[in-house]
Design a protein around this motif. Structure first.
Motif, PDB file in Angstrom:
ATOM      1  N   SER A 163       0.856  -1.274   0.309  1.00 29.47           N
ATOM      2  CA  SER A 163      -0.203   0.507  -0.121  1.00 29.47           C
ATOM      3  C   SER A 163       1.051   1.103  -0.362  1.00 29.47           C
ATOM      4  N   PRO A 164      -0.036   2.129  -0.877  1.00 26.51           N
ATOM      5  CA  PRO A 164       1.401   4.075  -0.066  1.00 26.51           C
ATOM      6  C   PRO A 164       1.065   3.391   1.538  1.00 26.51           C
ATOM      7  N   ARG A 165       0.669   3.335   1.920  1.00 24.31           N
ATOM      8  CA  ARG A 165       1.346   3.676   3.256  1.00 24.31           C
ATOM      9  C   ARG A 165       2.615   3.100   4.166  1.00 24.31           C
ATOM     10  N   ASP A 166       2.297   1.783   3.600  1.00 23.22           N
ATOM     11  CA  ASP A 166       3.980   0.773   3.349  1.00 23.22           C
ATOM     12  C   ASP A 166       5.022   0.899   3.190  1.00 23.22           C
ATOM     13  N   ASP A 210       5.420   4.512   2.090  1.00 26.14           N
ATOM     14  CA  ASP A 210       6.018   5.557   2.656  1.00 26.14           C
ATOM     15  C   ASP A 210       6.674   4.664   4.461  1.00 26.14           C
ATOM     16  N   ASP A 211       5.888   4.199   4.757  1.00 21.61           N
ATOM     17  CA  ASP A 211       6.527   4.010   6.563  1.00 21.61           C
ATOM     18  C   ASP A 211       8.072   3.172   6.178  1.00 21.61           C
ATOM     19  N   GLU A 246      10.216   6.155   5.295  1.00 19.26           N
ATOM     20  CA  GLU A 246      10.562   7.261   6.063  1.00 19.26           C
ATOM     21  C   GLU A 246      11.597   6.725   7.199  1.00 19.26           C
ATOM     22  N   GLN A 288      12.040   6.313  -3.766  1.00 20.07           N
ATOM     23  CA  GLN A 288      10.541   6.279  -2.895  1.00 20.07           C
ATOM     24  C   GLN A 288       8.821   7.327  -4.351  1.00 20.07           C
ATOM     25  N   ARG A 316       6.335   4.537  -5.624  1.00 19.35           N
ATOM     26  CA  ARG A 316       5.552   5.275  -5.492  1.00 19.35           C
ATOM     27  C   ARG A 316       4.324   4.731  -6.413  1.00 19.35           C
TER      28      ARG A 316
END
Length: 150
Positions: free
Chosen positions: A4-7, A9-10, A13, A136, A140
């Motif tokens: 997922s986009p959150r995965d 990004d995490d 980061e 990233q 993405r």
């Protein structure tokens, strides 16, 4: 499994924070053996970039970053970063396949190497984080496109 986009990004980061610190520690602790290895890996990256060998470049990219982790001479840091880099490498191979990415990635890796050779910790941190951010964005975009095709 897709991420997922959150995965994504995490993962990035965490990598940004840790690699920014790692490269600074590596510069402080680097010996001639580690510096020579980073230079050798970079030369191989240049060679395979000219050949446009994406698979070999992906392997060498992982080795390049792991060589920086090794230069911290901290087994804890090295293991932590290797674990995180495994997950990032799964996604990063998609970035290498983007048009012109081989050519831009080699320029970014050269800038990182130049900062290491100059022992410029701030520049090294800035250049490695810029490189990670670029990856990233590409990863993405890859997953966004892939998810839209479903």
């Amino acid at each position: 499994k897709g991420f997922s986009p959150r995965d994504i990004d995490d993962m990035f980061e965490i990598r940004l924070a840790l690699e920014g610190l790692a490269i600074q520690l590596a510069i402080d602790r680097m010996d001639e053996v580690h510096l020579a290895k980073i230079k050798d890996v970079f030369e191989l990256m240049e060679f395979y970039t000219l050949k446009k060998d994406q698979d070999k470049i992906n392997d060498l990219n992982i080795l390049y970053h792991e060589t920086i982790y090794q230069a911290t001479q901290s087994q804890y840091f090295e293991q932590l970063l290797k674990d995180i880099h495994y997950y990032v490498s799964v996604t990063s191979r998609h970035s290498i396949k983007q048009p012109e990415r081989l050519e831009t990635a080699i320029v970014e890796h050269k800038a990182i190497l130049d900062a290491i050779v100059a022992s410029d910790k701030e520049l090294a941190k800035e250049t490695i984080q810029k490189h990670i951010r670029k990856t990233q964005v590409l990863v993405r975009n890859y997953y966004a496109k892939k998810n839209n095709e479903k």
